[in-house]
Design a protein around this motif. Structure first.
Motif, PDB file in Angstrom:
ATOM      1  N   VAL A 186     -68.144 -27.760   3.951  1.00 19.29           N
ATOM      2  CA  VAL A 186     -67.724 -27.229   2.646  1.00 19.29           C
ATOM      3  C   VAL A 186     -68.838 -26.294   2.184  1.00 19.29           C
ATOM      4  O   VAL A 186     -70.009 -26.688   2.176  1.00 19.29           O
ATOM      5  N   LEU A 187     -68.485 -25.076   1.835  1.00 19.50           N
ATOM      6  CA  LEU A 187     -69.492 -24.147   1.323  1.00 19.50           C
ATOM      7  C   LEU A 187     -69.246 -23.911  -0.163  1.00 19.50           C
ATOM      8  O   LEU A 187     -68.151 -23.511  -0.567  1.00 19.50           O
ATOM      9  N   VAL A 188     -70.271 -24.207  -0.947  1.00 22.17           N
ATOM     10  CA  VAL A 188     -70.202 -23.968  -2.383  1.00 22.17           C
ATOM     11  C   VAL A 188     -70.986 -22.689  -2.646  1.00 22.17           C
ATOM     12  O   VAL A 188     -72.165 -22.596  -2.285  1.00 22.17           O
ATOM     13  N   ILE A 189     -70.315 -21.712  -3.225  1.00 21.77           N
ATOM     14  CA  ILE A 189     -70.957 -20.416  -3.497  1.00 21.77           C
ATOM     15  C   ILE A 189     -70.986 -20.240  -5.011  1.00 21.77           C
ATOM     16  O   ILE A 189     -69.940 -20.288  -5.665  1.00 21.77           O
ATOM     17  N   THR A 190     -72.186 -20.068  -5.573  1.00 21.18           N
ATOM     18  CA  THR A 190     -72.286 -19.901  -7.024  1.00 21.18           C
ATOM     19  C   THR A 190     -72.532 -18.428  -7.342  1.00 21.18           C
ATOM     20  O   THR A 190     -73.408 -17.788  -6.762  1.00 21.18           O
ATOM     21  N   LEU A 191     -71.719 -17.918  -8.258  1.00 21.59           N
ATOM     22  CA  LEU A 191     -71.830 -16.514  -8.662  1.00 21.59           C
ATOM     23  C   LEU A 191     -72.429 -16.492 -10.065  1.00 21.59           C
ATOM     24  O   LEU A 191     -71.768 -16.905 -11.028  1.00 21.59           O
ATOM     25  N   GLY A 192     -73.665 -16.069 -10.158  1.00 16.77           N
ATOM     26  CA  GLY A 192     -74.342 -16.059 -11.454  1.00 16.77           C
ATOM     27  C   GLY A 192     -75.297 -14.885 -11.515  1.00 16.77           C
ATOM     28  O   GLY A 192     -74.917 -13.756 -11.175  1.00 16.77           O
TER      29      GLY A 192
ATOM     30  N   ILE B 212     -74.855  -7.298   3.690  1.00 15.29           N
ATOM     31  CA  ILE B 212     -73.480  -6.818   3.883  1.00 15.29           C
ATOM     32  C   ILE B 212     -73.421  -5.336   3.532  1.00 15.29           C
ATOM     33  O   ILE B 212     -73.849  -4.940   2.447  1.00 15.29           O
ATOM     34  N   ASP B 213     -72.945  -4.532   4.464  1.00 18.75           N
ATOM     35  CA  ASP B 213     -72.877  -3.067   4.294  1.00 18.75           C
ATOM     36  C   ASP B 213     -74.227  -2.494   3.856  1.00 18.75           C
ATOM     37  O   ASP B 213     -74.295  -1.614   2.990  1.00 18.75           O
ATOM     38  N   GLY B 214     -75.293  -3.052   4.410  1.00 17.66           N
ATOM     39  CA  GLY B 214     -76.634  -2.518   4.151  1.00 17.66           C
ATOM     40  C   GLY B 214     -77.286  -3.026   2.874  1.00 17.66           C
ATOM     41  O   GLY B 214     -78.388  -2.594   2.522  1.00 17.66           O
ATOM     42  N   PHE B 215     -76.619  -3.941   2.166  1.00 18.66           N
ATOM     43  CA  PHE B 215     -77.204  -4.458   0.916  1.00 18.66           C
ATOM     44  C   PHE B 215     -77.349  -5.966   0.980  1.00 18.66           C
ATOM     45  O   PHE B 215     -76.527  -6.650   1.608  1.00 18.66           O
ATOM     46  N   ASP B 216     -78.343  -6.464   0.288  1.00 18.42           N
ATOM     47  CA  ASP B 216     -78.465  -7.899   0.060  1.00 18.42           C
ATOM     48  C   ASP B 216     -77.244  -8.261  -0.804  1.00 18.42           C
ATOM     49  O   ASP B 216     -77.067  -7.711  -1.897  1.00 18.42           O
ATOM     50  N   ALA B 217     -76.399  -9.181  -0.312  1.00 16.37           N
ATOM     51  CA  ALA B 217     -75.086  -9.403  -0.950  1.00 16.37           C
ATOM     52  C   ALA B 217     -75.184  -9.642  -2.456  1.00 16.37           C
ATOM     53  O   ALA B 217     -74.383  -9.115  -3.230  1.00 16.37           O
ATOM     54  N   GLU B 218     -76.169 -10.427  -2.894  1.00 14.26           N
ATOM     55  CA  GLU B 218     -76.176 -10.777  -4.323  1.00 14.26           C
ATOM     56  C   GLU B 218     -76.468  -9.578  -5.227  1.00 14.26           C
ATOM     57  O   GLU B 218     -76.119  -9.598  -6.402  1.00 14.26           O
ATOM     58  N   THR B 219     -77.090  -8.537  -4.671  1.00  8.66           N
ATOM     59  CA  THR B 219     -77.391  -7.382  -5.530  1.00  8.66           C
ATOM     60  C   THR B 219     -76.107  -6.618  -5.899  1.00  8.66           C
ATOM     61  O   THR B 219     -76.100  -5.826  -6.832  1.00  8.66           O
ATOM     62  N   LYS B 220     -75.019  -6.840  -5.160  1.00  9.58           N
ATOM     63  CA  LYS B 220     -73.746  -6.146  -5.437  1.00  9.58           C
ATOM     64  C   LYS B 220     -72.669  -7.087  -5.960  1.00  9.58           C
ATOM     65  O   LYS B 220     -71.797  -6.674  -6.726  1.00  9.58           O
ATOM     66  N   ALA B 221     -72.676  -8.343  -5.484  1.00  7.37           N
ATOM     67  CA  ALA B 221     -71.497  -9.195  -5.717  1.00  7.37           C
ATOM     68  C   ALA B 221     -71.760 -10.403  -6.613  1.00  7.37           C
ATOM     69  O   ALA B 221     -70.892 -11.260  -6.747  1.00  7.37           O
ATOM     70  N   SER B 222     -72.945 -10.484  -7.242  1.00  8.22           N
ATOM     71  CA  SER B 222     -73.160 -11.604  -8.177  1.00  8.22           C
ATOM     72  C   SER B 222     -72.383 -11.327  -9.467  1.00  8.22           C
ATOM     73  O   SER B 222     -71.924 -10.195  -9.695  1.00  8.22           O
TER      74      SER B 222
ATOM     75  N   VAL C 128     -66.093 -22.163  -5.507  1.00  2.00           N
ATOM     76  CA  VAL C 128     -66.801 -21.099  -6.222  1.00  2.00           C
ATOM     77  C   VAL C 128     -67.326 -21.643  -7.546  1.00  2.00           C
ATOM     78  O   VAL C 128     -66.550 -22.122  -8.387  1.00  2.00           O
ATOM     79  N   GLY C 129     -68.640 -21.596  -7.702  1.00  2.00           N
ATOM     80  CA  GLY C 129     -69.265 -22.115  -8.920  1.00  2.00           C
ATOM     81  C   GLY C 129     -69.972 -21.028  -9.705  1.00  2.00           C
ATOM     82  O   GLY C 129     -69.827 -19.834  -9.433  1.00  2.00           O
ATOM     83  N   GLY C 130     -70.769 -21.451 -10.695  1.00  2.00           N
ATOM     84  CA  GLY C 130     -71.442 -20.501 -11.583  1.00  2.00           C
ATOM     85  C   GLY C 130     -70.583 -20.284 -12.818  1.00  2.00           C
ATOM     86  O   GLY C 130     -69.413 -20.714 -12.861  1.00  2.00           O
ATOM     87  N   GLY C 131     -71.164 -19.616 -13.802  1.00  2.00           N
ATOM     88  CA  GLY C 131     -70.474 -19.423 -15.075  1.00  2.00           C
ATOM     89  C   GLY C 131     -69.110 -18.768 -14.904  1.00  2.00           C
ATOM     90  O   GLY C 131     -68.151 -19.062 -15.624  1.00  2.00           O
ATOM     91  N   ILE C 132     -69.007 -17.931 -13.882  1.00  2.00           N
ATOM     92  CA  ILE C 132     -67.784 -17.158 -13.666  1.00  2.00           C
ATOM     93  C   ILE C 132     -66.637 -18.015 -13.119  1.00  2.00           C
ATOM     94  O   ILE C 132     -65.487 -17.570 -13.058  1.00  2.00           O
ATOM     95  N   SER C 133     -66.950 -19.268 -12.759  1.00  2.00           N
ATOM     96  CA  SER C 133     -65.877 -20.117 -12.208  1.00  2.00           C
ATOM     97  C   SER C 133     -64.791 -20.373 -13.250  1.00  2.00           C
ATOM     98  O   SER C 133     -63.651 -20.652 -12.916  1.00  2.00           O
ATOM     99  N   LYS C 134     -65.146 -20.232 -14.536  1.00  2.00           N
ATOM    100  CA  LYS C 134     -64.088 -20.440 -15.543  1.00  2.00           C
ATOM    101  C   LYS C 134     -63.136 -19.247 -15.652  1.00  2.00           C
ATOM    102  O   LYS C 134     -62.088 -19.355 -16.268  1.00  2.00           O
ATOM    103  N   ARG C 135     -63.489 -18.136 -15.012  1.00  2.00           N
ATOM    104  CA  ARG C 135     -62.566 -16.982 -14.978  1.00  2.00           C
ATOM    105  C   ARG C 135     -61.900 -16.856 -13.603  1.00  2.00           C
ATOM    106  O   ARG C 135     -61.448 -15.770 -13.219  1.00  2.00           O
ATOM    107  N   ALA C 136     -61.865 -17.965 -12.849  1.00  2.00           N
ATOM    108  CA  ALA C 136     -61.395 -17.920 -11.455  1.00  2.00           C
ATOM    109  C   ALA C 136     -60.014 -17.289 -11.302  1.00  2.00           C
ATOM    110  O   ALA C 136     -59.730 -16.642 -10.289  1.00  2.00           O
ATOM    111  N   ASP C 137     -59.146 -17.445 -12.318  1.00  2.00           N
ATOM    112  CA  ASP C 137     -57.790 -16.875 -12.221  1.00  2.00           C
ATOM    113  C   ASP C 137     -57.818 -15.358 -12.050  1.00  2.00           C
ATOM    114  O   ASP C 137     -56.862 -14.765 -11.556  1.00  2.00           O
ATOM    115  N   GLU C 138     -58.901 -14.745 -12.498  1.00  2.00           N
ATOM    116  CA  GLU C 138     -58.990 -13.273 -12.448  1.00  2.00           C
ATOM    117  C   GLU C 138     -59.248 -12.751 -11.038  1.00  2.00           C
ATOM    118  O   GLU C 138     -58.935 -11.617 -10.739  1.00  2.00           O
ATOM    119  N   TYR C 139     -59.879 -13.570 -10.185  1.00  2.00           N
ATOM    120  CA  TYR C 139     -60.240 -13.018  -8.870  1.00  2.00           C
ATOM    121  C   TYR C 139     -59.838 -13.892  -7.679  1.00  2.00           C
ATOM    122  O   TYR C 139     -59.567 -13.373  -6.609  1.00  2.00           O
TER     123      TYR C 139
END
Ligand code: BGC
Length: 261
Positions: free
Chosen positions: A143-149, A173-183, A219-230
């Motif tokens: 199980v992978l838990v990924i937190t977006l914050g 990913i695509d030449g970038f540290d993933a969190e710098t684009k997708a957090s 998917v965790g982090g503060g954004i998990s409460k907007r999960a319906d959006e993505y």
């Protein structure tokens, strides 16, 4: 058994979640994984040096200790930190002051609080909490838990056990540290719509899925409460679910870690 032992066995313990943006704390029932009463939230001091953060942690602990349902004064405190923690020492500091590197955070907070402290990576704490009480309960395999914050954190759980310090937010990913684009903070900074952000998450989760073939993503982090959006927009082979403990997972996991490990 002495009265004090009885009380400490059944009382809630204090969990503290140190983040790049905020420091949160709460009283947690370690057996049920539930928060008791409201959370205390203080913005992370800037610069977020070890001394400044330790001071805020001490204030939050003092506030929580003053509550009538708090545990005995010498009960242990569980703490999360947004970086690699090995044997109580900080080994990365992507979103906090670089002076944390090589700091023995366990020793620093034990000294400052005058009580036993256990420190764990923030995403690992969220992973422990979700595996035990949340969306990962009873799921076997990976199980992978990924937190977006502020950054992207990750917890690698196998058959309910944590494999600590997975740092999948720093995959390139695509030449970038993933969190710098997708957090979550990068989404706000770059003013992305949910649709645009979903495309970045699709790229990220497909790559992680290819590398690990997990049974479940959480998917965790503060954004998990907007999960319906993505979440509905993501096309993956792996089921993907929002964290059930939402933003409390770090606080709860810090307590699970100190109470059970
Ligand atoms: C850190 C991780 C942390 C994550 C979420 C990353 O930048 O490297 O250790 O778990 O942010 O805070």
């Amino acid at each position: 058994m002495a009265m004090q032992d009885e009380k400490s066995k059944h009382s809630p313990l204090i969990g503290i979640d140190i983040g790049g943006t905020g420091i949160k704390g709460g009283l947690v029932d370690p057996e049920k994984g539930e928060l008791i009463g409201d959370r205390v939230h203080v913005p992370t001091p800037q610069p977020s040096t070890p001394e400044a953060v330790a001071e805020v942690v001490a204030q939050v602990v003092a506030k929580l200790s003053a509550r009538p349902d708090a545990s005995v004064a010498d009960s242990p405190v569980g703490v999360t930190f947004p970086g690699i923690i090995r044997h109580g020492v900080v080994h990365s500091a992507a979103n906090v002051d670089k002076s944390w590197l090589k700091t023995d955070i366990d020793a620093l907070l034990t000294e400052r609080l005058g009580r036993r402290v256990g420190v764990i990576n923030d995403a690992d704490a969220a992973g422990l909490a979700e595996a035990r009480f949340g969306a990962g309960e009873g799921v076997s395999g990976t199980v992978l838990v990924i937190t977006l914050g502020t950054g992207i954190g990750s917890a690698f759980i196998f058959n309910g056990k944590l494999v600590p310090n997975a740092e999948l937010g720093h995959l390139e990913i695509d030449g970038f540290d993933a969190e710098t684009k997708a957090s979550a903070v990068a989404r706000e900074r770059d003013g992305l719509s949910w649709e645009e952000y979903s495309l970045l998450l699709q790229r990220y989760f497909s790559h992680v899925e290819f590398l690990f073939s997990p049974e479940l993503f959480i998917v965790g982090g503060g954004i998990s409460k907007r999960a319906d959006e993505y979440l509905p927009q993501l096309k993956l082979r792996t089921p993907i679910a929002p964290a059930e403990l939402m933003n409390d997972a770090g606080i709860v996991g810090a307590v699970v870690d100190i109470a059970h490990n």
